[in-house]
Design a protein around this motif. Sequence first.
Motif, PDB file in Angstrom:
ATOM      1  N   ASP A 126       0.853  -1.181   0.000  1.00  0.00           N
ATOM      2  CA  ASP A 126       0.000   0.000   0.000  1.00  0.00           C
ATOM      3  C   ASP A 126       0.896   1.240   0.000  1.00  0.00           C
ATOM      4  O   ASP A 126       1.751   1.384   0.888  1.00  0.00           O
ATOM      5  CB  ASP A 126      -0.912  -0.012   1.232  1.00  0.00           C
ATOM      6  CG  ASP A 126      -1.804   1.204   1.286  1.00  0.00           C
ATOM      7  OD1 ASP A 126      -2.825   1.216   0.577  1.00  0.00           O
ATOM      8  OD2 ASP A 126      -1.463   2.149   2.039  1.00  0.00           O
ATOM      9  N   PHE A 127       0.696   2.131  -0.982  1.00  0.00           N
ATOM     10  CA  PHE A 127       1.582   3.286  -1.117  1.00  0.00           C
ATOM     11  C   PHE A 127       1.499   4.205   0.092  1.00  0.00           C
ATOM     12  O   PHE A 127       2.519   4.742   0.536  1.00  0.00           O
ATOM     13  CB  PHE A 127       1.280   4.063  -2.406  1.00  0.00           C
ATOM     14  CG  PHE A 127       2.269   5.153  -2.674  1.00  0.00           C
ATOM     15  CD1 PHE A 127       3.556   4.846  -3.114  1.00  0.00           C
ATOM     16  CD2 PHE A 127       1.939   6.485  -2.480  1.00  0.00           C
ATOM     17  CE1 PHE A 127       4.491   5.845  -3.350  1.00  0.00           C
ATOM     18  CE2 PHE A 127       2.863   7.494  -2.718  1.00  0.00           C
ATOM     19  CZ  PHE A 127       4.142   7.164  -3.149  1.00  0.00           C
ATOM     20  N   GLU A 128       0.317   4.424   0.640  1.00  0.00           N
ATOM     21  CA  GLU A 128       0.185   5.288   1.817  1.00  0.00           C
ATOM     22  C   GLU A 128       0.929   4.686   3.014  1.00  0.00           C
ATOM     23  O   GLU A 128       1.584   5.406   3.775  1.00  0.00           O
ATOM     24  CB  GLU A 128      -1.287   5.533   2.151  1.00  0.00           C
ATOM     25  CG  GLU A 128      -2.011   6.344   1.095  1.00  0.00           C
ATOM     26  CD  GLU A 128      -1.332   7.673   0.782  1.00  0.00           C
ATOM     27  OE1 GLU A 128      -0.897   8.368   1.722  1.00  0.00           O
ATOM     28  OE2 GLU A 128      -1.218   8.007  -0.411  1.00  0.00           O
ATOM     29  N   GLU A 129       0.838   3.374   3.175  1.00  0.00           N
ATOM     30  CA  GLU A 129       1.592   2.698   4.241  1.00  0.00           C
ATOM     31  C   GLU A 129       3.097   2.867   4.018  1.00  0.00           C
ATOM     32  O   GLU A 129       3.864   3.104   4.958  1.00  0.00           O
ATOM     33  CB  GLU A 129       1.229   1.212   4.276  1.00  0.00           C
ATOM     34  CG  GLU A 129       1.946   0.433   5.338  1.00  0.00           C
ATOM     35  CD  GLU A 129       1.638  -1.065   5.279  1.00  0.00           C
ATOM     36  OE1 GLU A 129       2.473  -1.841   5.798  1.00  0.00           O
ATOM     37  OE2 GLU A 129       0.601  -1.460   4.725  1.00  0.00           O
ATOM     38  N   MET A 131       4.579   5.390   2.447  1.00  0.00           N
ATOM     39  CA  MET A 131       4.933   6.771   2.778  1.00  0.00           C
ATOM     40  C   MET A 131       4.972   6.982   4.294  1.00  0.00           C
ATOM     41  O   MET A 131       5.867   7.659   4.805  1.00  0.00           O
ATOM     42  CB  MET A 131       3.961   7.746   2.120  1.00  0.00           C
ATOM     43  CG  MET A 131       4.105   7.809   0.594  1.00  0.00           C
ATOM     44  SD  MET A 131       5.773   8.267   0.042  1.00  0.00           S
ATOM     45  CE  MET A 131       5.791   9.992   0.487  1.00  0.00           C
ATOM     46  N   CYS A 132       4.037   6.381   5.020  1.00  0.00           N
ATOM     47  CA  CYS A 132       4.041   6.481   6.486  1.00  0.00           C
ATOM     48  C   CYS A 132       5.287   5.821   7.070  1.00  0.00           C
ATOM     49  O   CYS A 132       5.876   6.325   8.033  1.00  0.00           O
ATOM     50  CB  CYS A 132       2.792   5.842   7.068  1.00  0.00           C
ATOM     51  SG  CYS A 132       1.314   6.841   6.837  1.00  0.00           S
TER      52      CYS A 132
END
Length: 139
Positions: A126-129, A131-132
């Motif tokens: 997951d890209f958001e994961e 980035m986090c």
Amino acid sequence: MENNKSKINLISLPKIEDRRGNLSVIEKDIIPFEMKRVYYLYDVPSGSERGGHAHKDLQEFLVALSGSFDVILHDGISESTVILNKPNIGLLIPTGVWRELKNFSSGAVCLVVASDVYIEDDYIRDFEEFMCSKKTTGK
């Protein structure tokens, strides 16, 4: 060759030219990790994408054995695109870099040399994961 584990790097493979056909070799001194898995992508339908993930620990080395494709890379700060289209040039993707493979030409074959066997827990899908994870680790 850059031997820094954290650097995305294009690496020229030794090329032995012969009128009967050329030869390139990936040996242990070419890439900065022990090869533990080798696989290849082929018959990728037009418009399809591969990748779409990062690895927590695994490193990969990609080579376009035939045809061409784009590798979109994101390190958590910036994005870049590398076009792979020569069988004697490979792309070293270190740990913690998001990758997407797109724009496969007809007949393209992508060879992947990996630093470890398949371990699902090593993937960030997951890209958001992703980035986090970059914000929390600072890497």
